[in-house]
Design a protein around this motif. Structure first.
Motif, PDB file in Angstrom:
ATOM      1  N   LEU A   1     -72.315  13.313  -6.958  1.00 30.07           N
ATOM      2  CA  LEU A   1     -73.302  13.711  -7.962  1.00 30.07           C
ATOM      3  C   LEU A   1     -73.258  15.202  -8.258  1.00 30.07           C
ATOM      4  O   LEU A   1     -74.217  15.769  -8.783  1.00 30.07           O
ATOM      5  CB  LEU A   1     -74.738  13.310  -7.549  1.00 30.07           C
ATOM      6  N   ASN A   2     -72.133  15.854  -7.942  1.00 26.70           N
ATOM      7  CA  ASN A   2     -71.999  17.279  -8.236  1.00 26.70           C
ATOM      8  C   ASN A   2     -70.827  17.547  -9.173  1.00 26.70           C
ATOM      9  O   ASN A   2     -69.751  16.965  -9.041  1.00 26.70           O
ATOM     10  CB  ASN A   2     -71.818  18.079  -6.947  1.00 26.70           C
ATOM     11  N   LEU A   3     -71.080  18.461 -10.121  1.00 28.20           N
ATOM     12  CA  LEU A   3     -70.059  18.953 -11.026  1.00 28.20           C
ATOM     13  C   LEU A   3     -69.517  20.252 -10.447  1.00 28.20           C
ATOM     14  O   LEU A   3     -70.279  21.104  -9.995  1.00 28.20           O
ATOM     15  CB  LEU A   3     -70.686  19.212 -12.400  1.00 28.20           C
ATOM     16  N   VAL A   4     -68.200  20.396 -10.437  1.00 27.36           N
ATOM     17  CA  VAL A   4     -67.563  21.595  -9.897  1.00 27.36           C
ATOM     18  C   VAL A   4     -67.127  22.479 -11.057  1.00 27.36           C
ATOM     19  O   VAL A   4     -66.426  22.025 -11.965  1.00 27.36           O
ATOM     20  CB  VAL A   4     -66.333  21.230  -9.026  1.00 27.36           C
ATOM     21  N   GLU A   5     -67.553  23.735 -11.034  1.00 28.55           N
ATOM     22  CA  GLU A   5     -67.177  24.677 -12.088  1.00 28.55           C
ATOM     23  C   GLU A   5     -66.097  25.612 -11.567  1.00 28.55           C
ATOM     24  O   GLU A   5     -66.184  26.113 -10.448  1.00 28.55           O
ATOM     25  CB  GLU A   5     -68.407  25.477 -12.550  1.00 28.55           C
ATOM     26  N   PHE A   6     -65.064  25.851 -12.393  1.00 24.56           N
ATOM     27  CA  PHE A   6     -63.925  26.668 -11.998  1.00 24.56           C
ATOM     28  C   PHE A   6     -63.858  27.936 -12.836  1.00 24.56           C
ATOM     29  O   PHE A   6     -64.220  27.948 -14.002  1.00 24.56           O
ATOM     30  CB  PHE A   6     -62.613  25.894 -12.200  1.00 24.56           C
ATOM     31  N   ALA A   7     -63.321  28.996 -12.216  1.00 20.52           N
ATOM     32  CA  ALA A   7     -62.924  30.174 -12.973  1.00 20.52           C
ATOM     33  C   ALA A   7     -61.485  29.946 -13.451  1.00 20.52           C
ATOM     34  O   ALA A   7     -60.727  29.213 -12.832  1.00 20.52           O
ATOM     35  CB  ALA A   7     -63.000  31.418 -12.093  1.00 20.52           C
ATOM     36  N   ASN A   8     -61.125  30.587 -14.558  1.00 22.34           N
ATOM     37  CA  ASN A   8     -59.766  30.412 -15.104  1.00 22.34           C
ATOM     38  C   ASN A   8     -58.842  31.466 -14.490  1.00 22.34           C
ATOM     39  O   ASN A   8     -58.319  32.338 -15.172  1.00 22.34           O
ATOM     40  CB  ASN A   8     -59.802  30.529 -16.628  1.00 22.34           C
ATOM     41  N   GLU A   9     -58.662  31.340 -13.174  1.00 24.63           N
ATOM     42  CA  GLU A   9     -57.945  32.396 -12.445  1.00 24.63           C
ATOM     43  C   GLU A   9     -56.642  31.928 -11.814  1.00 24.63           C
ATOM     44  O   GLU A   9     -55.872  32.740 -11.310  1.00 24.63           O
ATOM     45  CB  GLU A   9     -58.853  32.973 -11.346  1.00 24.63           C
ATOM     46  N   GLY A  10     -56.387  30.630 -11.782  1.00 22.46           N
ATOM     47  CA  GLY A  10     -55.169  30.146 -11.149  1.00 22.46           C
ATOM     48  C   GLY A  10     -54.774  28.811 -11.747  1.00 22.46           C
ATOM     49  O   GLY A  10     -55.494  28.251 -12.571  1.00 22.46           O
ATOM     50  N   GLU A  11     -53.629  28.292 -11.328  1.00 26.79           N
ATOM     51  CA  GLU A  11     -53.114  27.052 -11.912  1.00 26.79           C
ATOM     52  C   GLU A  11     -53.099  25.884 -10.946  1.00 26.79           C
ATOM     53  O   GLU A  11     -52.995  24.740 -11.373  1.00 26.79           O
ATOM     54  CB  GLU A  11     -51.688  27.292 -12.443  1.00 26.79           C
ATOM     55  N   GLU A  12     -53.203  26.135  -9.649  1.00 29.21           N
ATOM     56  CA  GLU A  12     -53.049  25.058  -8.679  1.00 29.21           C
ATOM     57  C   GLU A  12     -54.400  24.507  -8.243  1.00 29.21           C
ATOM     58  O   GLU A  12     -55.313  25.248  -7.917  1.00 29.21           O
ATOM     59  CB  GLU A  12     -52.281  25.559  -7.456  1.00 29.21           C
TER      60      GLU A  12
ATOM     61  N   VAL B   1     -65.500  15.710  -1.029  1.00 28.54           N
ATOM     62  CA  VAL B   1     -64.131  16.219  -1.124  1.00 28.54           C
ATOM     63  C   VAL B   1     -64.076  17.722  -0.877  1.00 28.54           C
ATOM     64  O   VAL B   1     -65.077  18.434  -1.016  1.00 28.54           O
ATOM     65  CB  VAL B   1     -63.505  15.914  -2.508  1.00 28.54           C
ATOM     66  N   ASN B   2     -62.889  18.186  -0.512  1.00 32.52           N
ATOM     67  CA  ASN B   2     -62.561  19.605  -0.444  1.00 32.52           C
ATOM     68  C   ASN B   2     -61.762  19.948  -1.689  1.00 32.52           C
ATOM     69  O   ASN B   2     -60.748  19.304  -1.967  1.00 32.52           O
ATOM     70  CB  ASN B   2     -61.706  19.887   0.791  1.00 32.52           C
ATOM     71  N   VAL B   3     -62.207  20.949  -2.441  1.00 32.86           N
ATOM     72  CA  VAL B   3     -61.523  21.348  -3.674  1.00 32.86           C
ATOM     73  C   VAL B   3     -61.143  22.816  -3.547  1.00 32.86           C
ATOM     74  O   VAL B   3     -62.019  23.678  -3.549  1.00 32.86           O
ATOM     75  CB  VAL B   3     -62.425  21.155  -4.911  1.00 32.86           C
ATOM     76  N   ASN B   4     -59.849  23.086  -3.411  1.00 36.26           N
ATOM     77  CA  ASN B   4     -59.385  24.461  -3.228  1.00 36.26           C
ATOM     78  C   ASN B   4     -60.197  25.196  -2.164  1.00 36.26           C
ATOM     79  O   ASN B   4     -60.584  26.356  -2.327  1.00 36.26           O
ATOM     80  CB  ASN B   4     -59.425  25.233  -4.555  1.00 36.26           C
ATOM     81  N   GLY B   5     -60.478  24.482  -1.068  1.00 37.38           N
ATOM     82  CA  GLY B   5     -61.163  25.099   0.062  1.00 37.38           C
ATOM     83  C   GLY B   5     -62.676  25.060   0.007  1.00 37.38           C
ATOM     84  O   GLY B   5     -63.348  25.461   0.965  1.00 37.38           O
ATOM     85  N   GLU B   6     -63.240  24.576  -1.098  1.00 33.07           N
ATOM     86  CA  GLU B   6     -64.699  24.469  -1.229  1.00 33.07           C
ATOM     87  C   GLU B   6     -65.098  23.005  -1.167  1.00 33.07           C
ATOM     88  O   GLU B   6     -64.405  22.138  -1.703  1.00 33.07           O
ATOM     89  CB  GLU B   6     -65.174  25.065  -2.559  1.00 33.07           C
ATOM     90  N   ARG B   7     -66.235  22.722  -0.529  1.00 33.05           N
ATOM     91  CA  ARG B   7     -66.675  21.336  -0.409  1.00 33.05           C
ATOM     92  C   ARG B   7     -67.567  20.934  -1.579  1.00 33.05           C
ATOM     93  O   ARG B   7     -68.372  21.726  -2.069  1.00 33.05           O
ATOM     94  CB  ARG B   7     -67.424  21.135   0.913  1.00 33.05           C
ATOM     95  N   ALA B   8     -67.404  19.704  -2.025  1.00 35.59           N
ATOM     96  CA  ALA B   8     -68.223  19.168  -3.117  1.00 35.59           C
ATOM     97  C   ALA B   8     -68.555  17.726  -2.797  1.00 35.59           C
ATOM     98  O   ALA B   8     -67.674  16.946  -2.421  1.00 35.59           O
ATOM     99  CB  ALA B   8     -67.477  19.260  -4.438  1.00 35.59           C
ATOM    100  N   GLU B   9     -69.816  17.361  -2.935  1.00 36.08           N
ATOM    101  CA  GLU B   9     -70.232  15.999  -2.618  1.00 36.08           C
ATOM    102  C   GLU B   9     -70.628  15.243  -3.876  1.00 36.08           C
ATOM    103  O   GLU B   9     -70.686  15.807  -4.972  1.00 36.08           O
ATOM    104  CB  GLU B   9     -71.384  16.013  -1.609  1.00 36.08           C
TER     105      GLU B   9
END
Length: 269
Positions: free
Chosen positions: A205-216, A195-203
């Motif tokens: 078996l991967n956990l995606v970590e976010f910064a608390n910088e936006g709402e969308e 998948v593409n998540v906010n412009g970053e790709r993730a495949e």
């Protein structure tokens, strides 16, 4: 774990936990032969947190000293609040052990805040048809709402800590956008696909970590995909864990072991 293939997405060498999301084990996918031993999770205690188990393939036969007992099949979930403590077992049904088949199961642990750590234990098992779903993007996205809300749809499991959880199935090209308050921590795990998540790709078996910088949050599937998505207000409390217990202090961990040994979490029959 015996003949069970397991991937651990949390904790890892780089991420201890994403408050209040503590732990994720991804079992499978794999195929069991007929006359197998099934899942190896015999009776064991827990205190101080909650578990959410997703059964993608296969089944789980659950039993606990709080009175919970059932078999949940593919597409269903189990939510257990260990609270003050219980003993439970998660094994395969006799039918699965006899016949075999595909198996894929994920278990996620949520912390409980200090004020709820000694709550009365509780168990909820839901088959697939008891979980409401929302279709978006002309049916290319299916959101299975477990707790909290998705748009106007409310999940069937009440969370004492206001944890919102969903599993999301996306067909290739499927896309959705949602809004999550910036002060809430996001749990996002790719079970299958790309998948593409906010412009970053993730495949997978991967956990995606976010910064608390936006709402969308915008997600687009580059192939057929399956993700777990949750969010919660962080507790910002000390996390002290040892094996099956998650508390706030070392003394509380020692007390948990004493209480277990004295039968205060129930006696396995």
């Amino acid at each position: 774990m015996g003949d069970l293939v397991t991937y651990r997405a949390l904790p890892t060498n780089s991420v201890d936990y994403i408050d209040p999301f503590l732990f994720l084990n991804h079992h499978g996918p794999q195929v069991y032969k007929p006359n197998n031993y099934g899942l190896p999770f015999g009776p064991h205690p827990h205190r101080g947190f909650e578990t959410l188990t997703f059964i993608l393939d296969g089944d789980i036969m659950h039993q606990d000293t709080g009175g919970g007992k059932d078999v949940i099949e593919a597409g269903g979930v189990q939510w257990m609040t260990a609270g003050s403590g219980l003993i439970h077992a998660e094994v395969s049904s006799d039918k699965f052990k006899k016949e075999g088949g595909p198996l894929e199961i994920l278990q996620l642990w949520f912390n409980l805040p200090a004020k709820h750590k000694m709550a009365k234990p509780n168990y909820i098992g839901l088959q697939q048809d008891a979980i409401p779903s929302v279709e978006e993007n002309n049916g290319k996205v299916k959101v299975n709402v477990i707790s909290g809300n998705w748009r106007e749809t409310k999940g069937p499991i009440p969370s004492v800590s206001d944890i919102h959880m969903a599993s999301i199935e996306l067909k290739a090209g499927g896309r959705f956008t949602t809004t999550i308050a910036a002060d809430r921590n996001i749990f996002f795990y790719v079970v299958r696909g790309f998948v593409n998540v906010n412009g970053e790709r993730a495949e997978k078996l991967n956990l995606v970590e976010f910064a608390n910088e936006g709402e969308e949050l915008t997600v687009e599937a580059l192939e057929d995909s399956y993700i777990l998505l949750g969010h919660a207000q962080p507790f910002n409390e000390p996390v002290v864990s040892h094996g099956p217990f998650v508390m706030n202090t070392e003394e509380e961990i020692h007390q948990a072991f004493r209480d277990y040994q004295q039968g205060k979490m129930g006696v396995w029959e």
